[in-house]
Design an enzyme around this catalytic site. Structure first.
Site, PDB file in Angstrom:
ATOM      1  N   LYS A   1      13.290  33.860  -6.890  1.00  0.00           N
ATOM      2  CA  LYS A   1      13.877  33.885  -8.234  1.00  0.00           C
ATOM      3  C   LYS A   1      13.456  35.150  -8.980  1.00  0.00           C
ATOM      4  CE  LYS A   1      12.507  32.220 -12.200  1.00  0.00           C
ATOM      5  NZ  LYS A   1      12.962  33.343 -13.054  1.00  0.00           N
TER       6      LYS A   1
ATOM      7  N   GLU B   1      -0.258  37.255  -8.279  1.00  0.00           N
ATOM      8  CA  GLU B   1      -0.553  38.606  -8.750  1.00  0.00           C
ATOM      9  C   GLU B   1      -0.264  38.621 -10.240  1.00  0.00           C
ATOM     10  OE1 GLU B   1      -0.372  41.867 -10.152  1.00  0.00           O
ATOM     11  OE2 GLU B   1       1.269  42.522  -8.848  1.00  0.00           O
TER      12      GLU B   1
ATOM     13  N   CYS C   1       1.438  46.038 -14.416  1.00  0.00           N
ATOM     14  CA  CYS C   1       0.245  45.175 -14.409  1.00  0.00           C
ATOM     15  C   CYS C   1      -1.020  45.999 -14.172  1.00  0.00           C
ATOM     16  CB  CYS C   1       0.390  44.086 -13.364  1.00  0.00           C
ATOM     17  SG  CYS C   1       0.923  44.711 -11.780  1.00  0.00           S
TER      18      CYS C   1
ATOM     19  N   GLU D   1      -3.923  41.982 -22.355  1.00  0.00           N
ATOM     20  CA  GLU D   1      -2.861  42.797 -21.769  1.00  0.00           C
ATOM     21  C   GLU D   1      -1.709  42.928 -22.772  1.00  0.00           C
ATOM     22  OE1 GLU D   1      -0.451  41.167 -18.458  1.00  0.00           O
ATOM     23  OE2 GLU D   1      -0.788  43.072 -17.465  1.00  0.00           O
TER      24      GLU D   1
HETATM   25  P1  NAI Z   1       6.274  35.304 -17.159  1.00  0.00           P
HETATM   26  O1  NAI Z   1       5.033  35.117 -16.389  1.00  0.00           O
HETATM   27  O2  NAI Z   1       6.758  34.180 -18.019  1.00  0.00           O
HETATM   28  O3  NAI Z   1       7.479  35.672 -16.164  1.00  0.00           O
HETATM   29  C1  NAI Z   1       7.340  36.029 -14.809  1.00  0.00           C
HETATM   30  C2  NAI Z   1       8.252  35.180 -13.945  1.00  0.00           C
HETATM   31  O4  NAI Z   1       7.813  33.830 -13.963  1.00  0.00           O
HETATM   32  C3  NAI Z   1       9.711  35.147 -14.405  1.00  0.00           C
HETATM   33  O5  NAI Z   1      10.545  35.131 -13.261  1.00  0.00           O
HETATM   34  C4  NAI Z   1       9.797  33.812 -15.134  1.00  0.00           C
HETATM   35  O6  NAI Z   1      11.090  33.276 -15.174  1.00  0.00           O
HETATM   36  C5  NAI Z   1       8.877  32.951 -14.294  1.00  0.00           C
HETATM   37  N1  NAI Z   1       8.324  31.777 -14.968  1.00  0.00           N
HETATM   38  C6  NAI Z   1       8.084  31.598 -16.296  1.00  0.00           C
HETATM   39  N2  NAI Z   1       7.542  30.390 -16.518  1.00  0.00           N
HETATM   40  C7  NAI Z   1       7.442  29.775 -15.317  1.00  0.00           C
HETATM   41  C8  NAI Z   1       6.951  28.506 -14.885  1.00  0.00           C
HETATM   42  N3  NAI Z   1       6.452  27.630 -15.756  1.00  0.00           N
HETATM   43  N4  NAI Z   1       6.976  28.217 -13.568  1.00  0.00           N
HETATM   44  C9  NAI Z   1       7.465  29.107 -12.677  1.00  0.00           C
HETATM   45  N5  NAI Z   1       7.941  30.312 -13.020  1.00  0.00           N
HETATM   46  C10 NAI Z   1       7.934  30.651 -14.327  1.00  0.00           C
HETATM   47  O7  NAI Z   1       6.104  36.609 -18.028  1.00  0.00           O
HETATM   48  P2  NAI Z   1       6.854  36.987 -19.405  1.00  0.00           P
HETATM   49  O8  NAI Z   1       6.884  35.822 -20.336  1.00  0.00           O
HETATM   50  O9  NAI Z   1       8.140  37.620 -19.060  1.00  0.00           O
HETATM   51  O10 NAI Z   1       5.859  38.082 -19.994  1.00  0.00           O
HETATM   52  C11 NAI Z   1       4.753  37.708 -20.774  1.00  0.00           C
HETATM   53  C12 NAI Z   1       3.565  38.582 -20.515  1.00  0.00           C
HETATM   54  O11 NAI Z   1       3.155  38.428 -19.176  1.00  0.00           O
HETATM   55  C13 NAI Z   1       3.792  40.063 -20.664  1.00  0.00           C
HETATM   56  O12 NAI Z   1       3.633  40.468 -21.976  1.00  0.00           O
HETATM   57  C14 NAI Z   1       2.758  40.641 -19.755  1.00  0.00           C
HETATM   58  O13 NAI Z   1       1.537  40.756 -20.429  1.00  0.00           O
HETATM   59  C15 NAI Z   1       2.617  39.617 -18.657  1.00  0.00           C
HETATM   60  N6  NAI Z   1       3.358  39.978 -17.439  1.00  0.00           N
HETATM   61  C16 NAI Z   1       2.659  40.493 -16.407  1.00  0.00           C
HETATM   62  C17 NAI Z   1       3.312  40.883 -15.261  1.00  0.00           C
HETATM   63  C18 NAI Z   1       2.568  41.469 -14.125  1.00  0.00           C
HETATM   64  O14 NAI Z   1       3.166  42.079 -13.250  1.00  0.00           O
HETATM   65  N7  NAI Z   1       1.272  41.302 -14.058  1.00  0.00           N
HETATM   66  C19 NAI Z   1       4.767  40.794 -15.121  1.00  0.00           C
HETATM   67  C20 NAI Z   1       5.415  40.170 -16.250  1.00  0.00           C
HETATM   68  C21 NAI Z   1       4.713  39.810 -17.357  1.00  0.00           C
END
Ligand code: NAI
Ligand code: MG
Length: 484
Positions: A189, A263, A297, A394
């Site tokens: 996804k 990750e 990240c 972050e």
């Molecule tokens: P997120 O962690 O919500 O999104 C990442 C993925 O997880 C997306 O595909 C989302 O649809 C999915 N997701 C969301 N809730 C889920 C759940 N309960 N179960 C399974 N999958 C789920 O990140 P978001 O809200 O877009 O960003 C928030 C913060 O997260 C950012 O400000 C940043 O600090 C951090 N982040 C870090 C990343 C990294 O590569 N370390 C990447 C994206 C966000």
């Protein structure tokens, strides 16, 4: 010091990449069992160009029933895919790699339109690296017993893979390539703001003739992701995203047999010693925090500069920041594109406000910014210390927190004083300092005299709240195998 003054003495003519070779459908459906199928939810959501606020396409929202169909198709496909001759598996993966290369330009433009990153980055980093990951793991497919001598490697089964929006196609490649090379099948996804290149990849996968059901790509937001995580026939979860969702996933799968790699976030320390090549280090600071708008990240979001060179480094950094071009992601001159979503811009602005309220001294370069779209000028904060929120949390945007240090032990202690442990950078001409820091910094990756360098052969992953498991290299294969 002579100032750069690039914006004043040089006028850039726009060099915008054309979009007329891009073929996009109005609506995208789910890719399940080798076909594009309508979601049982009958719902679609918009995917938006964050530089213009325009709707680019409608994306299908997968529900529980859809996820069940996708997992079933992956489970059935696993029976034959895992038994297929490894050399044959490799051939399909090589073919996918070549097809990405052939369509690299199209992918780069769509990645920049959908996610906001500068075309220079999607063209030179995201897309070539995505192809490289497929090439690299295609090569391993028939050599697994050499990768792990004296062991019999076996695939795990169906992998549920959930990826973020900062490197959409590249993260899909990091996840899919090693999984299928090892004989697993996949339900992936993409993130809800950047589904397009994953769906374009689905088209390539369909054209490549990969057996039906080996790769399924389903779209939707967090709820859809949770349905994948909680499906009983998923054998492994691979997640890249926020630490909060990572923790949620770990809770949901505890007590099950599901394996996982997570990750998560980071707060990388970028450390400049007084003996560093200062101009190169300044370029390194810019690359570490402003690459991909800081949506990285492993971004070097905490800068530590040795006190004796702090003034000159900060002066040169401010000067360099004023020459960065913020604007149209499709313009080849652009250094900093659009912030990925309105939500992420609000998060970044919230942190900028907190930084000022807690007494940080802010510097932002001046740039003219379009009224439409989501933008944030390159930003740095001085006068901050370890306890400041913007040093601890972050931000995931182009915001740098700067501190100084006097001794090597002091900077090691400060750099490690964070809940995260994903990445770090060290700038010095002295090899012995590099070795000391690479040993003592608690980070999965430590770059020396460079930053944000990626290669499919090199493992990547974190410690502490940055998650566990490694992607890339042999480590990345291991995460999709069990041994007998
Ligand atoms: P997120 O962690 O919500 O999104 C990442 C993925 O997880 C997306 O595909 C989302 O649809 C999915 N997701 C969301 N809730 C889920 C759940 N309960 N179960 C399974 N999958 C789920 O990140 P978001 O809200 O877009 O960003 C928030 C913060 O997260 C950012 O400000 C940043 O600090 C951090 N982040 C870090 C990343 C990294 O590569 N370390 C990447 C994206 C966000
Ligand atoms: Mg979008």
């Amino acid at each position: 010091m002579s100032k750069l003054n690039l914006n004043k003495t040089w006028n850039y003519a726009a060099a915008t990449e054309s979009t007329n070779h891009i073929l996009l459908k109005e609506k995208y459906d789910l890719f399940i069992n080798g076909e594009f199928v309508k979601s049982n939810s009958k719902k679609y959501f918009d995917t938006i160009n964050p530089a213009t606020d325009e709707v680019i396409a409608k994306i299908s929202e997968a529900n529980k029933k859809d996820i069940d169909l996708a997992v079933k198709s992956a489970k059935i496909a696993f029976r034959s895919w895992s038994k297929l001759k490894a050399k044959e598996r490799g051939k399909y993966i090589f073919r996918i790699a070549r097809m990405i290369q052939e369509r690299a330009k199209e992918f780069a433009v769509i990645e920049s339109m959908d996610g906001g990153k500068p075309i220079r980055e999607s063209r030179d980093v995201d897309i070539p690296l995505a192809a490289n990951h497929f090439f690299y793991y295609a090569g391993w497919a028939d050599k697994l017993e050499y990768a792990f001598p004296n062991k019999i490697p076996k695939p795990l089964g169906v992998a549920g893979q959930i990826i973020p929006w900062n490197f959409p196609l590249l993260m899909a490649a990091w996840k899919i390539a090693p999984a299928i090379a090892c004989g697993n099948t996949v339900v992936l996804k993409p993130a809800e703001t950047t589904s397009l290149t994953a769906l374009k990849l689905a088209e390539i996968i369909q054209e490549s003739g990969l057996p039906k059901g080996v790769v399924n790509i389903v779209t939707g937001a967090g709820n859809t992701g949770a349905e994948i995580v909680n499906h009983p026939d998923i054998d492994k979860i691979a997640f890249t995203g926020s630490t909060n969702v990572g923790k949620l996933i770990q809770k949901s799968i505890s007590g099950t047999k599901k394996k996982s790699t997570l990750e998560l976030g980071g707060k990388g320390a970028n450390i400049i010693f007084e003996d560093a090549a200062i101009d190169q280090a300044v370029e390194g600071i810019v690359n570490a925090i402003f690459f991909n708008q800081g949506h990285v990240c492993c971004a070097g979001s905490r800068l530590f500069v040795q006190e004796s060179v702090a003034n000159i480094v900060i002066e040169k950094l401010k000067d360099r920041m004023s020459s960065l071009i913020v604007g149209n992601p499709l313009d080849k001159n652009t250094d900093i594109g659009a912030i990925n979503s309105k939500e992420q811009l609000a998060t970044i602005n919230k942190y900028i406000k907190i930084g000022q309220e807690e007494g940080g001294e802010i510097y932002q370069s001046k740039c003219s910014i379009s009224k439409k779209g989501n933008w944030c000028p390159p930003t740095l904060f001085l006068n901050v210390s370890q306890s400041h929120t913007i040093v601890q949390e972050e931000i995931f945007g182009p915001v740098l927190a700067i501190q100084t240090f006097r001794t090597i032990d002091e900077v090691i202690e400060k750099a490690n004083n964070t809940p995260f442990g994903l990445s770090a950078g060290v700038w010095t001409e002295k090899g012995s300092k590099i070795f000391k820091l690479t040993q003592e910094l608690n980070a999965g990756v430590v770059w020396a005299n460079t930053y944000n360098k990626f290669d499919p052969t090199s493992p990547f992953g974190g410690f502490k709240e940055s998650g566990f498991g490694r992607e890339g290299g042999l480590h990345g294969l291991k995460a999709y195998l069990k041994f007998e």
